[in-house]
Design a protein around this motif. Structure first.
Motif, PDB file in Angstrom:
ATOM      1  N   TYR A 100       0.823  -1.201   0.000  1.00 40.55           N
ATOM      2  CA  TYR A 100       0.000   0.000   0.000  1.00 40.55           C
ATOM      3  C   TYR A 100       0.864   1.262   0.000  1.00 40.55           C
ATOM      4  O   TYR A 100       0.644   2.183  -0.792  1.00 40.55           O
ATOM      5  CB  TYR A 100      -0.930  -0.010   1.222  1.00 40.55           C
ATOM      6  CG  TYR A 100      -1.902   1.142   1.237  1.00 40.55           C
ATOM      7  CD1 TYR A 100      -2.988   1.164   0.366  1.00 40.55           C
ATOM      8  CD2 TYR A 100      -1.742   2.204   2.122  1.00 40.55           C
ATOM      9  CE1 TYR A 100      -3.890   2.214   0.369  1.00 40.55           C
ATOM     10  CE2 TYR A 100      -2.639   3.257   2.130  1.00 40.55           C
ATOM     11  CZ  TYR A 100      -3.706   3.262   1.257  1.00 40.55           C
ATOM     12  OH  TYR A 100      -4.588   4.314   1.255  1.00 40.55           O
ATOM     13  N   GLU A 101       1.851   1.298   0.883  1.00 39.67           N
ATOM     14  CA  GLU A 101       2.697   2.485   0.976  1.00 39.67           C
ATOM     15  C   GLU A 101       3.680   2.587  -0.186  1.00 39.67           C
ATOM     16  O   GLU A 101       4.018   3.687  -0.625  1.00 39.67           O
ATOM     17  CB  GLU A 101       3.462   2.479   2.298  1.00 39.67           C
ATOM     18  CG  GLU A 101       2.556   2.654   3.506  1.00 39.67           C
ATOM     19  CD  GLU A 101       3.325   2.828   4.799  1.00 39.67           C
ATOM     20  OE1 GLU A 101       4.569   2.671   4.778  1.00 39.67           O
ATOM     21  OE2 GLU A 101       2.694   3.125   5.831  1.00 39.67           O
ATOM     22  N   GLY A 102       4.132   1.451  -0.694  1.00 37.24           N
ATOM     23  CA  GLY A 102       5.144   1.473  -1.740  1.00 37.24           C
ATOM     24  C   GLY A 102       4.609   1.587  -3.145  1.00 37.24           C
ATOM     25  O   GLY A 102       5.214   2.232  -4.001  1.00 37.24           O
ATOM     26  N   ALA A 103       3.458   0.986  -3.399  1.00 35.43           N
ATOM     27  CA  ALA A 103       2.904   0.981  -4.756  1.00 35.43           C
ATOM     28  C   ALA A 103       1.636   1.827  -4.865  1.00 35.43           C
ATOM     29  O   ALA A 103       1.500   2.643  -5.774  1.00 35.43           O
ATOM     30  CB  ALA A 103       2.627  -0.450  -5.204  1.00 35.43           C
ATOM     31  N   MET A 104       0.694   1.646  -3.933  1.00 40.06           N
ATOM     32  CA  MET A 104      -0.552   2.408  -4.016  1.00 40.06           C
ATOM     33  C   MET A 104      -0.303   3.891  -3.735  1.00 40.06           C
ATOM     34  O   MET A 104      -0.842   4.761  -4.416  1.00 40.06           O
ATOM     35  CB  MET A 104      -1.582   1.847  -3.041  1.00 40.06           C
ATOM     36  CG  MET A 104      -3.006   2.290  -3.325  1.00 40.06           C
ATOM     37  SD  MET A 104      -3.684   1.669  -4.899  1.00 40.06           S
ATOM     38  CE  MET A 104      -4.039  -0.047  -4.486  1.00 40.06           C
ATOM     39  N   PHE A 105       0.512   4.198  -2.721  1.00 41.04           N
ATOM     40  CA  PHE A 105       0.874   5.587  -2.460  1.00 41.04           C
ATOM     41  C   PHE A 105       1.638   6.178  -3.640  1.00 41.04           C
ATOM     42  O   PHE A 105       1.464   7.353  -3.972  1.00 41.04           O
ATOM     43  CB  PHE A 105       1.742   5.686  -1.201  1.00 41.04           C
ATOM     44  CG  PHE A 105       0.965   5.932   0.066  1.00 41.04           C
ATOM     45  CD1 PHE A 105      -0.379   5.614   0.162  1.00 41.04           C
ATOM     46  CD2 PHE A 105       1.595   6.473   1.178  1.00 41.04           C
ATOM     47  CE1 PHE A 105      -1.094   5.833   1.332  1.00 41.04           C
ATOM     48  CE2 PHE A 105       0.891   6.704   2.355  1.00 41.04           C
ATOM     49  CZ  PHE A 105      -0.448   6.380   2.438  1.00 41.04           C
ATOM     50  N   ALA A 106       2.492   5.379  -4.249  1.00 42.62           N
ATOM     51  CA  ALA A 106       3.249   5.866  -5.404  1.00 42.62           C
ATOM     52  C   ALA A 106       2.303   6.292  -6.516  1.00 42.62           C
ATOM     53  O   ALA A 106       2.450   7.373  -7.099  1.00 42.62           O
ATOM     54  CB  ALA A 106       4.199   4.776  -5.906  1.00 42.62           C
ATOM     55  N   LEU A 107       1.328   5.464  -6.796  1.00 47.58           N
ATOM     56  CA  LEU A 107       0.332   5.796  -7.820  1.00 47.58           C
ATOM     57  C   LEU A 107      -0.377   7.100  -7.478  1.00 47.58           C
ATOM     58  O   LEU A 107      -0.524   7.990  -8.322  1.00 47.58           O
ATOM     59  CB  LEU A 107      -0.680   4.658  -7.944  1.00 47.58           C
ATOM     60  CG  LEU A 107      -1.910   4.917  -8.819  1.00 47.58           C
ATOM     61  CD1 LEU A 107      -1.509   5.145 -10.268  1.00 47.58           C
ATOM     62  CD2 LEU A 107      -2.885   3.743  -8.703  1.00 47.58           C
ATOM     63  N   SER A 108      -0.802   7.218  -6.222  1.00 41.19           N
ATOM     64  CA  SER A 108      -1.526   8.412  -5.798  1.00 41.19           C
ATOM     65  C   SER A 108      -0.661   9.662  -5.893  1.00 41.19           C
ATOM     66  O   SER A 108      -1.103  10.702  -6.406  1.00 41.19           O
ATOM     67  CB  SER A 108      -2.020   8.237  -4.360  1.00 41.19           C
ATOM     68  OG  SER A 108      -2.705   9.390  -3.918  1.00 41.19           O
ATOM     69  N   GLU A 109       0.572   9.577  -5.417  1.00 38.41           N
ATOM     70  CA  GLU A 109       1.443  10.752  -5.433  1.00 38.41           C
ATOM     71  C   GLU A 109       1.769  11.203  -6.852  1.00 38.41           C
ATOM     72  O   GLU A 109       1.855  12.401  -7.128  1.00 38.41           O
ATOM     73  CB  GLU A 109       2.724  10.461  -4.650  1.00 38.41           C
ATOM     74  CG  GLU A 109       2.493  10.416  -3.150  1.00 38.41           C
ATOM     75  CD  GLU A 109       3.742  10.129  -2.346  1.00 38.41           C
ATOM     76  OE1 GLU A 109       3.763  10.488  -1.156  1.00 38.41           O
ATOM     77  OE2 GLU A 109       4.697   9.532  -2.891  1.00 38.41           O
ATOM     78  N   ILE A 110       1.930  10.248  -7.742  1.00 38.08           N
ATOM     79  CA  ILE A 110       2.275  10.603  -9.120  1.00 38.08           C
ATOM     80  C   ILE A 110       1.055  11.165  -9.853  1.00 38.08           C
ATOM     81  O   ILE A 110       1.112  12.259 -10.414  1.00 38.08           O
ATOM     82  CB  ILE A 110       2.849   9.390  -9.869  1.00 38.08           C
ATOM     83  CG1 ILE A 110       4.178   8.948  -9.234  1.00 38.08           C
ATOM     84  CG2 ILE A 110       3.080   9.742 -11.343  1.00 38.08           C
ATOM     85  CD1 ILE A 110       4.695   7.613  -9.738  1.00 38.08           C
ATOM     86  N   ILE A 111      -0.053  10.434  -9.831  1.00 39.93           N
ATOM     87  CA  ILE A 111      -1.194  10.859 -10.651  1.00 39.93           C
ATOM     88  C   ILE A 111      -1.863  12.106 -10.084  1.00 39.93           C
ATOM     89  O   ILE A 111      -2.289  12.995 -10.837  1.00 39.93           O
ATOM     90  CB  ILE A 111      -2.204   9.709 -10.826  1.00 39.93           C
ATOM     91  CG1 ILE A 111      -3.144  10.034 -11.997  1.00 39.93           C
ATOM     92  CG2 ILE A 111      -2.998   9.441  -9.546  1.00 39.93           C
ATOM     93  CD1 ILE A 111      -3.995   8.863 -12.446  1.00 39.93           C
ATOM     94  N   ARG A 112      -1.943  12.213  -8.773  1.00 38.07           N
ATOM     95  CA  ARG A 112      -2.616  13.379  -8.194  1.00 38.07           C
ATOM     96  C   ARG A 112      -1.800  14.667  -8.332  1.00 38.07           C
ATOM     97  O   ARG A 112      -2.345  15.759  -8.175  1.00 38.07           O
ATOM     98  CB  ARG A 112      -2.958  13.129  -6.723  1.00 38.07           C
ATOM     99  CG  ARG A 112      -4.176  12.244  -6.551  1.00 38.07           C
ATOM    100  CD  ARG A 112      -4.700  12.210  -5.138  1.00 38.07           C
ATOM    101  NE  ARG A 112      -5.965  11.478  -5.085  1.00 38.07           N
ATOM    102  CZ  ARG A 112      -7.156  12.029  -5.257  1.00 38.07           C
ATOM    103  NH1 ARG A 112      -7.247  13.331  -5.487  1.00 38.07           N
ATOM    104  NH2 ARG A 112      -8.262  11.308  -5.199  1.00 38.07           N
ATOM    105  N   ASN A 113      -0.534  14.526  -8.629  1.00 36.53           N
ATOM    106  CA  ASN A 113       0.310  15.713  -8.761  1.00 36.53           C
ATOM    107  C   ASN A 113       0.769  15.980 -10.190  1.00 36.53           C
ATOM    108  O   ASN A 113       1.607  16.849 -10.416  1.00 36.53           O
ATOM    109  CB  ASN A 113       1.509  15.594  -7.816  1.00 36.53           C
ATOM    110  CG  ASN A 113       1.092  15.709  -6.363  1.00 36.53           C
ATOM    111  OD1 ASN A 113       0.768  16.782  -5.888  1.00 36.53           O
ATOM    112  ND2 ASN A 113       1.072  14.581  -5.662  1.00 36.53           N
ATOM    113  N   THR A 114       0.212  15.224 -11.140  1.00 34.72           N
ATOM    114  CA  THR A 114       0.551  15.451 -12.546  1.00 34.72           C
ATOM    115  C   THR A 114      -0.675  15.568 -13.449  1.00 34.72           C
ATOM    116  O   THR A 114      -0.678  16.360 -14.387  1.00 34.72           O
ATOM    117  CB  THR A 114       1.439  14.321 -13.098  1.00 34.72           C
ATOM    118  OG1 THR A 114       0.756  13.060 -12.946  1.00 34.72           O
ATOM    119  CG2 THR A 114       2.783  14.267 -12.379  1.00 34.72           C
ATOM    120  N   HIS A 115      -1.716  14.782 -13.170  1.00 39.96           N
ATOM    121  CA  HIS A 115      -2.855  14.715 -14.094  1.00 39.96           C
ATOM    122  C   HIS A 115      -3.720  15.974 -13.980  1.00 39.96           C
ATOM    123  O   HIS A 115      -4.081  16.389 -12.874  1.00 39.96           O
ATOM    124  CB  HIS A 115      -3.695  13.481 -13.797  1.00 39.96           C
ATOM    125  CG  HIS A 115      -4.574  13.064 -14.927  1.00 39.96           C
ATOM    126  ND1 HIS A 115      -5.671  13.802 -15.336  1.00 39.96           N
ATOM    127  CD2 HIS A 115      -4.510  11.988 -15.764  1.00 39.96           C
ATOM    128  CE1 HIS A 115      -6.252  13.198 -16.348  1.00 39.96           C
ATOM    129  NE2 HIS A 115      -5.577  12.098 -16.631  1.00 39.96           N
TER     130      HIS A 115
END
Length: 212
Positions: A100-115
Motif C-alpha cells: 500500500y505504501e510502496g505501490a498504491m501511495f506511489a500511484l496516488s502521489e504521481i497521478i494526483r500531482n501530474t494529471h
C-alpha cells in the motif's frame, strides 16, 4: 448492504477482487463520474469521501479497503486471505502495508500531482482545494522503485508476497501495479523478473479479470 464503488479507481478494485476470491456478491453503487466522484457522495462523506465505502443494513458506513476486507474476512473466513495463525496474519499485514505504501501511495502521489483532472485535488476525500506539488512525483517514483526491488527479492523466495498462499497483500500490490501500468504507462521494470512472473500469475486469476 451495498458498497459505494468507483470502477476507475484502484482502491475499490482491491475490495472487488477480495470479494471475488471469496465468491461473495455484494451490490455495488457507482459513485464515480469519470475522473471525479459524484458531488452528492463528496458532500455526504467529506472529508472522508473515498471509495470504497461499505454501507451496512443498519446504516453503519465503513470506509477504507482493508477495513472492509477485514469485515468480510471475519464473516466469511474461507478462503483465508488475511492469514491463518498469528505469525501468518502478521506477515500478510506487513506485506499488505508495504504494498500500500510502496505501490498504491506511489500511484496516488504521481497521478494526483501530474494529471490535469486532479488539479486542486492533491489529496483524496475532501472538497477542500489541495494544490498539486511537483516534488511529490519524485517521491512517488522513489516509493515504487524501492517497493519493486524489495518485492522482487521476496518473490525470488516464495510464490506470493507473504509466502506460498495468495493473500490480500497480493491483491493490493496487483491492483496498484496494474493501475500504474494502465494509467501512467509505468510497467514493472524488466530487471524485476520475479515480480513480473508473479504479476503474470496473479493476472490469470478469475478475480483479476472480474474486478477490472
Amino acid at each position: 448492504m451495498k458498497i459505494y464503488d468507483w470502477r476507475l479507481a484502484p482502491n475499490p478494485r482491491r475490495v472487488r477482487m477480495f470479494l471475488a476470491e471469496k465468491g461473495l456478491d455484494v451490490p455495488l453503487e457507482e459513485v464515480g463520474d469519470g475522473m471525479r466522484l459524484k458531488p452528492e457522495f463528496v458532500v455526504r462523506f467529506d472529508p472522508y469521501a473515498t471509495t470504497p465505502t461499505l454501507e451496512l443494513d443498519d446504516g453503519t458506513c465503513i470506509g477504507e479497503a482493508m477495513a472492509i476486507c477485514r469485515y468480510f474476512e471475519d464473516l466469511h473466513p474461507e478462503p483465508r486471505l488475511m492469514g491463518r495463525d498469528a505469525k501468518d496474519k502478521a506477515v500478510v499485514e506487513m506485506w499488505e502495508r508495504r504494498a500500500y505504501e510502496g505501490a498504491m501511495f506511489a500511484l496516488s502521489e504521481i497521478i494526483r500531482n501530474t494529471h490535469p483532472a486532479f488539479a486542486a485535488r492533491g489529496l483524496p476525500g475532501t472538497a477542500e482545494p489541495i494544490e498539486q506539488v511537483a516534488s511529490m512525483v519524485e517521491r512517488g517514483q522513489g516509493r515504487l522503485r524501492r517497493f519493486s526491488a524489495s518485492a522482487d527479492r521476496m518473490l525470488g523466495e516464495s510464490r506470493f508476497l507473504a509466502g506460498d498462499a495468495f493473500s490480500v497483500a497480493d491483491i493490493t500490490a496487483f491492483c496498484a501495479l496494474d493501475s500504474l501500468a494502465r494509467m501512467l504507462d509505468t510497467p514493472i521494470a524488466p530487471e524485476h523478473a520475479n515480480l513480473r512472473r508473479w504479476f503474470g500469475d496473479v493476472a490469470t486469476r478469475p478475480s483479476a479479470s472480474t474486478s477490472a
